[in-house]
Design a protein around this motif. Sequence first.
Motif, PDB file in Angstrom:
ATOM      1  N   UNK A   1     -20.426 -14.840 -25.329  1.00 12.35           N
ATOM      2  CA  UNK A   1     -21.046 -13.607 -25.838  1.00 12.35           C
ATOM      3  C   UNK A   1     -21.605 -13.830 -27.236  1.00 12.35           C
ATOM      4  N   UNK A   2     -20.839 -14.496 -28.083  1.00  4.87           N
ATOM      5  CA  UNK A   2     -21.299 -14.771 -29.444  1.00  4.87           C
ATOM      6  C   UNK A   2     -22.521 -15.681 -29.431  1.00  4.87           C
ATOM      7  N   UNK A   3     -22.492 -16.706 -28.575  1.00  7.32           N
ATOM      8  CA  UNK A   3     -23.610 -17.649 -28.516  1.00  7.32           C
ATOM      9  C   UNK A   3     -24.878 -16.985 -28.002  1.00  7.32           C
ATOM     10  N   UNK A   4     -24.758 -16.180 -26.944  1.00 11.74           N
ATOM     11  CA  UNK A   4     -25.948 -15.512 -26.401  1.00 11.74           C
ATOM     12  C   UNK A   4     -26.544 -14.542 -27.426  1.00 11.74           C
ATOM     13  N   UNK A   5     -25.685 -13.886 -28.164  1.00 13.06           N
ATOM     14  CA  UNK A   5     -26.180 -12.973 -29.193  1.00 13.06           C
ATOM     15  C   UNK A   5     -26.833 -13.743 -30.325  1.00 13.06           C
TER      16      UNK A   5
ATOM     17  N   UNK B   1     -17.798  -5.844 -24.881  1.00  9.70           N
ATOM     18  CA  UNK B   1     -16.566  -5.902 -25.661  1.00  9.70           C
ATOM     19  C   UNK B   1     -16.162  -7.331 -25.985  1.00  9.70           C
ATOM     20  N   UNK B   2     -16.788  -8.303 -25.342  1.00  6.88           N
ATOM     21  CA  UNK B   2     -16.487  -9.700 -25.671  1.00  6.88           C
ATOM     22  C   UNK B   2     -16.997 -10.080 -27.053  1.00  6.88           C
ATOM     23  N   UNK B   3     -17.933  -9.298 -27.575  1.00  2.00           N
ATOM     24  CA  UNK B   3     -18.444  -9.518 -28.919  1.00  2.00           C
ATOM     25  C   UNK B   3     -17.686  -8.593 -29.868  1.00  2.00           C
TER      26      UNK B   3
ATOM     27  N   UNK C   1     -18.073 -17.541 -34.236  1.00  2.00           N
ATOM     28  CA  UNK C   1     -17.358 -17.078 -33.046  1.00  2.00           C
ATOM     29  C   UNK C   1     -17.690 -17.931 -31.823  1.00  2.00           C
ATOM     30  N   UNK C   2     -18.844 -18.589 -31.842  1.00  2.00           N
ATOM     31  CA  UNK C   2     -19.268 -19.383 -30.686  1.00  2.00           C
ATOM     32  C   UNK C   2     -18.667 -20.787 -30.688  1.00  2.00           C
TER      33      UNK C   2
END
Length: 260
Positions: free
Chosen positions: A232-236, A57-59, A138-139
């Motif tokens: 979360x945005x960066x990892x994705x 849900x963080x994304x 977002x990151x």
Amino acid sequence: MTETPTEFTGTGSQSDPLTFNAMRPSTPDQADRAVAGLASITTTHAANFSSSADLSANLPADVREIVSKASSAITSTLATARNARVKADSFRNDATLYPEGRELLAGEAVKAAVGQVTESFEQADTQIQIASALTYEAARPTISADAAMPARADLQMMTARHKNDPGGLVDTLKRLAQRSDGVGALVADQGYLRDFLDARGVEPDTRDAILTTVGAQMVQAAAVSGDPKRAAAARTNLALTELRKARIAATSFTRHLLQR
């Protein structure tokens, strides 16, 4: 899969006539194994994306939906190509049809699959591109209007000594991209950084390389930051590399399987 020649027993004499045995499939040849391996590589990269990305849900929900559709669009091409190949081969092996009819129907099955696969890849490419942009935004850290002006002054001061030193400028920008303060936010803003580099007279090719390098540094730093949404945005964003690899493998697989 290749087939062995028809096997038989006997010498062919009247007392020992030839007895033909049913044809049986042989071990897949090297080309067959290579093509099958491409499908496995595709699913492996897609699975790696799912395990590396942060789809919690963080994304944002819209981003989760986009990347999910991109992954499905890529992996769906495997079944599309396989089904078309089976269908085309069944037409070619149908002894009740005239040879011309066999090839016509087989060709139509392959052509339809090529269209479906092409559409799936186009959808995936668009979705990956959108997801990459959204997750990058977002990151990156944000900056308030009040903090923007002093941050710009700080950035000018920190980079002034690298006026004629592109290598030193890159190193400094990479270091600043790891920060989550106002200066880090300016460096992570690709539009602002582009204008900043243009104003310093950096050549377009060098400028674009710097933008890519600095942007990647920001994403890597955000992935291990204490901000769960930025992380979360960066990892994705980083995990999208796996989807791109899946796309390449699926492209090769479908191209080989759908050769007429």
